[in-house]
Design a protein around this motif. Structure first.
Motif, PDB file in Angstrom:
ATOM      1  N   ALA A  83       6.037 -10.971  -2.935  1.00 12.47           N
ATOM      2  CA  ALA A  83       5.114 -11.528  -1.949  1.00 12.47           C
ATOM      3  C   ALA A  83       5.400 -10.792  -0.649  1.00 12.47           C
ATOM      4  O   ALA A  83       6.496 -10.876  -0.102  1.00 12.47           O
ATOM      5  N   PHE A  84       4.405 -10.047  -0.185  1.00 14.20           N
ATOM      6  CA  PHE A  84       4.629  -9.099   0.898  1.00 14.20           C
ATOM      7  C   PHE A  84       4.849  -9.764   2.257  1.00 14.20           C
ATOM      8  O   PHE A  84       4.239 -10.780   2.571  1.00 14.20           O
ATOM      9  N   PRO A  87       1.019  -8.417   4.047  1.00 12.23           N
ATOM     10  CA  PRO A  87       0.026  -8.105   3.011  1.00 12.23           C
ATOM     11  C   PRO A  87      -1.073  -7.207   3.581  1.00 12.23           C
ATOM     12  O   PRO A  87      -1.566  -7.451   4.678  1.00 12.23           O
ATOM     13  N   VAL A  88      -1.414  -6.170   2.830  1.00  9.24           N
ATOM     14  CA  VAL A  88      -2.340  -5.163   3.323  1.00  9.24           C
ATOM     15  C   VAL A  88      -3.784  -5.671   3.200  1.00  9.24           C
ATOM     16  O   VAL A  88      -4.112  -6.444   2.313  1.00  9.24           O
ATOM     17  N   GLU A  89      -4.633  -5.231   4.116  1.00  5.22           N
ATOM     18  CA  GLU A  89      -6.051  -5.564   4.031  1.00  5.22           C
ATOM     19  C   GLU A  89      -6.738  -4.521   3.150  1.00  5.22           C
ATOM     20  O   GLU A  89      -6.502  -3.329   3.299  1.00  5.22           O
ATOM     21  N   ASN A 143      -7.542 -10.009   2.093  1.00  2.94           N
ATOM     22  CA  ASN A 143      -6.828 -10.071   3.381  1.00  2.94           C
ATOM     23  C   ASN A 143      -7.597  -9.555   4.592  1.00  2.94           C
ATOM     24  O   ASN A 143      -7.060  -9.552   5.706  1.00  2.94           O
ATOM     25  N   ASN A 154      -2.403 -16.483   0.817  1.00  8.78           N
ATOM     26  CA  ASN A 154      -3.000 -15.691  -0.254  1.00  8.78           C
ATOM     27  C   ASN A 154      -1.925 -15.157  -1.204  1.00  8.78           C
ATOM     28  O   ASN A 154      -2.110 -15.122  -2.426  1.00  8.78           O
ATOM     29  N   GLU A 155      -0.799 -14.748  -0.650  1.00  7.68           N
ATOM     30  CA  GLU A 155       0.300 -14.282  -1.497  1.00  7.68           C
ATOM     31  C   GLU A 155       0.753 -15.387  -2.459  1.00  7.68           C
ATOM     32  O   GLU A 155       0.997 -15.147  -3.638  1.00  7.68           O
TER      33      GLU A 155
END
Lengths: 249, 435
Positions: A83-84, A87-89, A143, A154-155
């Protein structure tokens, strides 16, 4: 479940991990704390398989398999999920597509058939509700334009749907207000069971009030220098890291 | 060039004396005078066509009916449409079907229109795409013999799309010069789909011209789907004249070819006229793909929108050049030009140039061009969820193109483009289930 032995790793030629060892058994929740630059995020990146991190020595076995012999997607399919922290879009890729593509890829790797669309939607709706995320989320790009809290949720949503065996939570609490943190923690706690393990990387003891760890490790200069139970985290919160560093020097 | 002269003499010498024959002679003289453009010509700076001069293309005199039918069956669009099929430039009556047209709509092969209604047809031909427009247009005029004439009466909505399919077969190297003439009456509606299909080993040269005049409030929805072989040449020109409140939309899906060059020009001549262009150029290997657009805002209160995306693999090259000219006194216009380019290889190359020439002061214009590569963090993110690298790359590439391919309303074309761009992705989510 995962056995990390004397792990050394470099980033851009600079050694970051310098002999890290850690063993996590099924059902355990571990927390790694440590000052900035101690190597916390490098550990999660190396385990997930980022190519810009170079492993120079040491071994990691995941369910008895050599983790470093597995590709990024093979690790995910074997049950490892990162789980970042950031988190990248991904403009243009809808959440619903990512969820379905990921779930089916993992099912396929396990030799299971693809999930039927109605079953998939039922599963997704249930988890959305649990994470207090609106259904419209599914048709938004991954994202894109999400707040920090939405990205973290979201993760966790992905985690609930993919049901990994080992979850690396990389500073999942950073940037979250208390309400969002509670939702995230509930998501994590709902998945806790005897067969699933978590490795939390965090700066803040606060997270551990909501997700109680079995073990707390202090990471400093690329090594674990102290291990304790959750009372260690409280002590770190009170006294900082210096005393541990001095004690073990 | 000698070869073109020989081909032209053989083609035109037996033609009946009259308007068409003399126009062709003038057109060929114009072509010979100009020659194929080299990069020294500003408009052709990045696209070199001099190799065309050396080729010995012939005009097709016949074709293998069975091969054509098979190619159409394998790659043709299965739409409920009025159909005209050309094989290497020749009309295929067997594969065409124009039954069920309403009374106030005429769709016929150009050869037929030239034979039966020369006066009417000659009034439409060259009005917008005359021999002075450019050398390829002159060449097209010199060899003009086949194509389509469309006349839509006022207030008529053509009851089905018109599908024009160009089949390019792999026999000897042939050239063809189809021309489509459109007269769209006031408040009429037409959906035109052009589909170019090249057989795998086809090495042909297709030089197609479209000219369309749109009366007040007319609508044309135009889709061009190009699937030439890797060894084919395509040069195309679309010239549209728009009167008050008319709306022209163009979707171009350029999926390859050895050299593909398209020019799209709209003259917005009446208030309220609007054009909306979108397109995808998808290049592989050593393909060279070029799109030039020009919008002339000749009247106030006119709008133009352009969105083009380019995806280039391997050593392919792309050219994007769009120009918007706002005339003095063309106030309150809105013009948007968007161009984004994705390079999937270090050797791929794009030349992008959006241009604005504005001579009015009360206008809203925006343009932008971006060029980049796949986002490696996004790729890692997808793979870290278990998605294989190839699929993840496909997904991201498709995501890049989504803005333009989402505008494709026909599922069959959408699916074809998606598969070409992204490879075989696992089947799409059924959207209705998510409601």
């Amino acid at each position: 479940m995962i056995e990390i032995k004397d792990l050394h790793a470099k980033v851009e030629g600079k050694p970051i991990l310098k002999g890290l060892s850690l063993s996590i058994k099924p059902g355990e929740v571990h927390a790694i704390m440590g000052p900035n630059g101690s190597g916390k995020s490098t550990l999660s990146a190396v385990l997930a398989g980022r190519s810009d991190y170079e492993v120079t020595s040491g071994t990691v076995t995941f369910f008895g398999e050599d983790l470093f012999a597995m590709s990024v997607e093979e690790r995910a399919c074997a049950g490892l999920m990162l789980a970042f922290q950031y988190p990248v879009e991904i403009p243009g890729v809808k959440n619903v597509y990512l969820l379905k593509a990921a779930l089916n890829a993992q099912r396929k790797a396990r030799g299971e058939p693809e999930i039927e669309a109605p079953a998939f939607m039922k599963l997704v709706r249930e988890k959305l509700q649990f994470m207090k995320i609106d259904n419209s989320f599914l048709h938004r790009a991954v994202n894109e334009g999400f707040s920090g809290g939405e990205k973290k949720r979201n993760e966790i949503l992905q985690m609930l749907i993919l049901e990994p065996k080992l979850v690396l939570l990389d500073e999942i609490d950073s940037g979250l207000d208390i309400d969002a943190l509670k939702v995230v923690a509930e998501g994590v706690n709902s998945l806790r069971d005897a067969g699933r393990s978590f490795l939390m990387i965090t700066h803040y003891q606060r997270l551990l009030d909501y997700i109680e760890p079995d073990f707390v490790h202090v990471l400093n200069d690329g090594q674990i220098i102290k291990t304790g139970d959750k009372s260690l985290a409280l002590e770190l919160e009170d006294r900082g890291y210096d005393w541990v560093v001095e004690e073990t020097a | 060039m000698k070869h073109y002269a020989q081909a032209f003499d053989a083609f035109n010498k037996n033609a009946e004396d009259g308007w068409l024959k003399s126009q062709r002679i003038a057109a060929f003289a114009r072509f010979e005078h100009l020659g194929f453009p080299t990069p020294s010509v500003e408009y052709w700076k990045y696209t070199d066509t001099k190799a065309l001069a050396k080729r010995e293309f012939k005009l097709a005199t016949g074709y293998d009916q069975q091969a054509a039918a098979e190619l159409l069956k394998a790659k043709g669009l299965k739409l409920d449409a009025h159909r005209l099929v050309f094989v290497d430039g020749l009309l295929s009556s067997e594969l065409s079907n124009l039954e069920g047209l309403q009374d106030a709509v005429v769709i016929e092969p150009l050869s037929q229109a030239l034979a039966t209604e020369l006066e009417l047809t000659s009034g439409m031909m060259g009005r917008l795409a005359g021999i002075d427009v450019d050398v390829f247009t002159a060449l097209n005029f010199a060899f003009v013999s086949e194509g389509v004439v469309v006349r839509v009466g006022a207030n008529q909505k053509v009851n089905k799309p018109l599908l024009v399919t160009y089949l390019s077969t792999a026999t000897e190297e042939v050239m063809s010069h189809p021309r489509i003439l459109i007269a769209a009456g006031a408040s009429s509606e037409l959906q035109l789909i052009e589909h170019f299909i090249g057989a795998d080993e086809a090495k042909n040269f297709t030089n197609r011209v479209v000219e369309g005049v749109m009366e007040r409030n007319a609508k044309i929805h135009h889709t061009l789907l190009q699937q030439p072989s890797d060894k084919e040449w395509w040069v195309g020109r679309i010239q549209i004249e728009q009167k008050r409140d008319s709306r022209y939309t163009s979707h171009q899906m350029n999926l390859g070819g050895k050299l593909v060059r398209d020019d799209l020009v709209c003259d917005l001549n009446g208030e309220g006229a609007e054009c909306d262009f979108s397109g995808l150029l998808f290049g592989r290997n050593r393909q060279h793909l070029d799109i030039h657009t020009l919008v002339n805002h000749n009247a106030p209160l006119t709008n133009s929108y352009e969105t083009y995306k380019t995806i280039l693999n391997d050593r392919s090259q792309g050219v994007f050049n769009s120009k918007v000219i706002v005339k003095k006194d063309s106030q309150k216009i809105h013009a948007v030009q968007n161009n984004a380019n994705l390079l999937l290889s270090d050797q791929a190359q794009i030349n992008a140039k959006p241009e604005l020439e504005i001579y009015a002061d009360d206008v809203k214009c925006a343009h932008g061009a971006t060029t980049g590569q796949l986002d490696m963090d996004a790729l890692f993110y997808l793979m870290a969820r278990g998605i294989g690298e190839e699929e993840a790359r496909g997904l991201l590439t498709l995501a890049f193109a989504n803005e333009v391919i989402d505008k494709l309303e026909l599922p069959e074309i959408y699916n074809l483009v998606e598969t070409t761009v992204a490879g075989q992705l696992p089947h799409k989510i059924e959207l209705e289930l998510t409601q």
